[in-house]
Design an enzyme around this catalytic site. Structure first.
Site, mmCIF file in Angstrom:
data_model
loop_
_atom_site.group_PDB
_atom_site.id
_atom_site.type_symbol
_atom_site.label_atom_id
_atom_site.label_comp_id
_atom_site.label_asym_id
_atom_site.label_seq_id
_atom_site.Cartn_x
_atom_site.Cartn_y
_atom_site.Cartn_z
ATOM 1 N N ASN A 79 15.368 -12.998 1.243
ATOM 2 C CA ASN A 79 14.657 -11.982 2.015
ATOM 3 C C ASN A 79 14.470 -10.671 1.262
ATOM 4 O O ASN A 79 13.556 -9.903 1.562
ATOM 5 C CB ASN A 79 15.425 -11.725 3.319
ATOM 6 C CG ASN A 79 14.915 -10.516 4.066
ATOM 7 O OD1 ASN A 79 13.830 -10.529 4.644
ATOM 8 N ND2 ASN A 79 15.690 -9.432 4.060
ATOM 9 N N TYR A 145 2.967 -5.869 -5.977
ATOM 10 C CA TYR A 145 3.644 -6.523 -4.851
ATOM 11 C C TYR A 145 2.981 -7.852 -4.498
ATOM 12 O O TYR A 145 3.652 -8.898 -4.435
ATOM 13 C CB TYR A 145 3.643 -5.593 -3.638
ATOM 14 C CG TYR A 145 4.215 -6.217 -2.391
ATOM 15 C CD1 TYR A 145 5.587 -6.359 -2.239
ATOM 16 C CD2 TYR A 145 3.389 -6.663 -1.361
ATOM 17 C CE1 TYR A 145 6.128 -6.941 -1.095
ATOM 18 C CE2 TYR A 145 3.916 -7.232 -0.214
ATOM 19 C CZ TYR A 145 5.285 -7.368 -0.088
ATOM 20 O OH TYR A 145 5.809 -7.948 1.043
ATOM 21 N N GLY A 176 3.064 -11.575 7.801
ATOM 22 C CA GLY A 176 2.168 -10.456 8.015
ATOM 23 C C GLY A 176 2.976 -9.178 8.129
ATOM 24 O O GLY A 176 4.184 -9.142 7.867
ATOM 25 N N VAL A 178 5.234 -6.229 9.298
ATOM 26 C CA VAL A 178 6.349 -6.038 10.212
ATOM 27 C C VAL A 178 6.812 -4.590 10.075
ATOM 28 O O VAL A 178 6.877 -4.058 8.955
ATOM 29 C CB VAL A 178 7.509 -7.005 9.898
ATOM 30 C CG1 VAL A 178 8.657 -6.802 10.881
ATOM 31 C CG2 VAL A 178 7.026 -8.457 9.913
ATOM 32 N N THR A 180 9.072 -2.520 9.331
ATOM 33 C CA THR A 180 10.343 -2.296 8.658
ATOM 34 C C THR A 180 10.348 -0.921 7.995
ATOM 35 O O THR A 180 9.303 -0.282 7.816
ATOM 36 C CB THR A 180 10.584 -3.361 7.587
ATOM 37 O OG1 THR A 180 9.543 -3.265 6.582
ATOM 38 C CG2 THR A 180 10.575 -4.752 8.186
#
Length: 226
Positions: A79, A145, A176, A178, A180
């Site tokens: 993750n 990225y 998609g 999120v 965060t």
């Protein structure tokens, strides 16, 4: 009870994943450079290891822990991620390398480390992005990225093929947007449609059951169109 390893657990989706698995009664090895926030929660069944997956010496600490605890790994969720929102011409090669170190090389290194602890039905879930999907909508400033996340997708497909006879099983989730902390830092003011806890619930369920239905697949986890 499963033995689950998760990276990038200090905040966001990773932190929510640890909470979910702990609440389900699973054993969790939580890996993060910033390990204190999770350590202070003292969640049942959770062991926290401070580790930068880009540093071989840190990965050795993970190996020592697994060896000392005779642990097997049922699920690995890669993750941890790094994002950079910067124009291509202004992005230095060193900045490109830093993104790839976390998003690609760190993932590959941890998988290599944990393979001896995983059985045929073990499940490696790599977290990618919709930006890494060929033909998906692309955004200026995310050349490092998105290209790194595309590499993670291809790496997952290759490993699934290489280990299809012996296991473990490899799949990749292309997420998609999120909401965060990492997203907020890269795109101040943008509001994503999903919260970390919502996405973490989906990932947790997939990591425990997806190996029964998929191998070497990329699943697009996004409610946006196209």
């Amino acid at each position: 009870m499963k033995h689950i390893v998760i990276t990038g657990t200090s905040r966001g989706i990773g932190l929510e994943l640890v909470k979910i698995f702990s609440g389900m009664g699973h054993k969790v090895l939580a890996i993060s450079r910033n390990f204190r926030p999770l350590q202070e929660l003292n969640l049942p069944g959770v062991e926290v290891v401070g580790c930068d997956i880009n540093r071989p010496d840190d990965l050795d600490q993970v190996l020592i822990y697994l060896q000392n605890n005779a642990a097997k790994v049922d699920v690995l969720i890669n993750n941890a991620g790094a994002i950079l929102n910067k124009g291509f011409a202004e992005t230095t090669l060193e900045e490109f390398r830093r993104v790839y170190e976390t998003n690609v090389f760190g993932v590959a290194g941890l998988i290599q480390l944990l393979l001896p602890f995983m059985e045929k039905t073990g499940h490696v879930v790599n977290i990618s992005s919709m930006g890494g999907i060929q033909g998906s909508m692309k955004f200026p400033g995310l050349s490092a990225y998105s290209s790194s996340k595309g590499a993670v997708i291809t790496l997952t497909e290759m490993l699934a093929e290489e280990y299809k006879e012996t296991g473990p099983i490899f799949n990749v989730l292309a997420l998609g947007a999120v909401q965060t902390e990492m997203l907020a830092e890269a795109f101040p003011g943008y509001i994503a449609p999903l919260k970390p806890a919502e996405m973490a619930e989906y990932i947790a369920n997939f990591s425990l059951t997806g190996h029964k239905f998929f191998n070497g697949k990329v699943l697009q986890v996004s409610n946006s169109t196209p």
